[in-house]
Motif scaffolding. Sequence first.
Motif, short mmCIF file in Angstrom:
data_model
loop_
_atom_site.label_atom_id
_atom_site.label_comp_id
_atom_site.label_asym_id
_atom_site.label_seq_id
_atom_site.Cartn_x
_atom_site.Cartn_y
_atom_site.Cartn_z
N UNK A 185 -0.68 0.47 -4.81
CA UNK A 185 -0.71 0.73 -3.38
C UNK A 185 -0.83 2.22 -3.06
N UNK A 186 -0.78 3.10 -4.06
CA UNK A 186 -0.79 4.53 -3.79
C UNK A 186 -1.37 5.30 -4.97
N UNK A 187 -1.69 6.56 -4.71
CA UNK A 187 -2.17 7.48 -5.74
C UNK A 187 -1.06 8.48 -6.03
N UNK A 188 -0.83 8.78 -7.30
CA UNK A 188 0.19 9.75 -7.70
C UNK A 188 -0.47 11.00 -8.25
N UNK A 202 -0.18 -4.14 3.73
CA UNK A 202 1.18 -4.00 3.20
C UNK A 202 1.37 -2.64 2.54
N UNK A 203 0.28 -2.02 2.05
CA UNK A 203 0.39 -0.70 1.44
C UNK A 203 0.87 0.32 2.45
N UNK A 204 0.42 0.18 3.69
CA UNK A 204 0.82 1.11 4.76
C UNK A 204 2.28 0.88 5.13
N UNK A 205 2.64 -0.39 5.30
CA UNK A 205 4.01 -0.72 5.71
C UNK A 205 5.01 -0.33 4.63
N UNK A 206 4.69 -0.62 3.38
CA UNK A 206 5.62 -0.27 2.29
C UNK A 206 5.77 1.24 2.17
N UNK A 207 4.69 1.98 2.46
CA UNK A 207 4.80 3.44 2.42
C UNK A 207 5.72 3.93 3.53
N UNK A 208 5.64 3.30 4.71
CA UNK A 208 6.57 3.64 5.79
C UNK A 208 8.01 3.39 5.37
N UNK A 223 9.91 3.93 -6.79
CA UNK A 223 9.11 3.02 -5.96
C UNK A 223 9.99 2.16 -5.05
N UNK A 224 10.27 2.67 -3.86
CA UNK A 224 11.14 1.97 -2.90
C UNK A 224 10.35 1.35 -1.74
N UNK A 225 9.07 1.11 -1.96
CA UNK A 225 8.23 0.55 -0.91
C UNK A 225 8.56 -0.88 -0.54
N UNK A 226 9.18 -1.63 -1.45
CA UNK A 226 9.55 -3.02 -1.16
C UNK A 226 11.05 -3.17 -0.94
N UNK A 227 11.78 -2.06 -0.94
CA UNK A 227 13.24 -2.12 -0.87
C UNK A 227 13.73 -2.49 0.52
N UNK A 273 5.46 -9.45 7.49
CA UNK A 273 4.77 -10.33 6.55
C UNK A 273 5.62 -11.56 6.26
N UNK A 274 4.97 -12.71 6.27
CA UNK A 274 5.68 -13.97 6.05
C UNK A 274 5.87 -14.26 4.56
N UNK A 275 4.91 -13.82 3.71
CA UNK A 275 5.03 -14.08 2.29
C UNK A 275 5.93 -13.04 1.63
N UNK A 276 6.68 -13.41 0.61
CA UNK A 276 7.52 -12.43 -0.07
C UNK A 276 6.68 -11.48 -0.91
N UNK A 277 7.08 -10.23 -0.94
CA UNK A 277 6.44 -9.24 -1.79
C UNK A 277 7.39 -8.88 -2.93
#
Length: 440
Positions: A1-4, A30-36, A130-134, A147-151
């Motif tokens: 979802x991102x570049x390091x 979801x890449x944008x939301x997880x980054x937020x 990586x705390x984008x899904x935390x 999002x309705x589906x689990x990530x």
Amino acid sequence: MAVLMTVTRQGEDLPLLMKVPRLREGEDPAAIVSFEMEQMIMPRLSGPHVPRFVAQAGFETEPYIVMERIQGAPLSIRLRDLPLPAEEVASIGAAVADALDALHHQHVVHLDVKPANILFRETGEAVLVDFGLAHHELLPDLMAEEFRLPYGTVPYMAPEQALGIRNDPRSDLFSLGALMYQLATADLPFGEPQHLKGVKRRLWRDPVPPRRRRAGIPPWLQEAILRCLEVDPERRHPTAAQLAFDLRHPGQVALTDRAEKMRRDGFLTVLRRRLRQQEPRRRAFATARQIQAAPILAVALDFAETPEILADALRNQVQKMLANRPGARLACVNVLKSALLTIDSTLDDQGRNRHVQRLLELRHWAMPLGLPEGRVTFHVLEAADVADAILDYARANRVDHLVLGARASSFSRRLLGSVAGKVAAEAPCSVTVVRRRQPE
């Protein structure tokens, strides 16, 4: 979802890493939301078990997060050496449990514990990245709201996480149990299912006992691993600290039938479990009184067809409602309408990411309200039907009061019905429709 990227800053001796979200054509929103989410969570974390936060920039310019670059290699490097000796599995498990314990004490559930997200400092401490899904107990959970589906990463995902429950710290213990199972046996306990239906099988189907796969695994380690992999979180270790203690004191581990188990549960047992399946209980973090004192207000905005005077009227209405509800939280929602039969471009005519542009417009609209971070959130939904998307959002997120504007009258709206009319008729909550004052 991102570049390091490895970066440097004048006067900073600490090795640094910059994380930049991918915003190219076709990227998952979801890449944008997880980054937020990561931008909200990382500045609140401290201690040796997380990278030190350094700086960040929002989507108004070029978004990024700068953090400490951990020098050690990720745990995924060790996957080529599997299976590992029991003592090493326990040592790694205890170090990761220490890191989870520190994270849980800071109100965060990681929800993506896997080898690639675990590094080790030269001093031996495990570091979680990586705390984008935390999930942060004290912050809005944007991933759950939009999002309705689990990530998550399927082989390590807890059963309750697959059902959409994201606020239980013991979900991280399940993931750690799956990781230790892999380190000890060179196999994944539940394979790598490709669909949600396959992921949910772990609600009733137990894994092959580790000692069946590798006879040299001691009973105490199997006891610890299978306890982590219990479907009911109540049957797992109550805390990460207690799991770490067991792994460091194998002679004091209380052995149960799990320790000597050599076969999976039989067909009849699995069938009974499936027929009597009970979803894991959701843990509530707020009392009823707190919930009543802190309603969720949502305002739906359509910048394409909302004149400035109506946008101001919506802002004034929301400001009045917030003034009477000091504990309320505001969700600013916009629907990015998608076509039913064609593939939409994720970029606008100027090559900018459409999702990001809508996000910036929402932030600009809310800026005069002067709300602190955590009290206001921004959500760009993608759907073919605008009214249905707003209604689904209100239902899924238990919105208490919805505010939206009535657009100017037109023949098509009179013939087909308006978005405001449908939402007002079907919403599961109170609705305020703000209409632009007509000139005399």
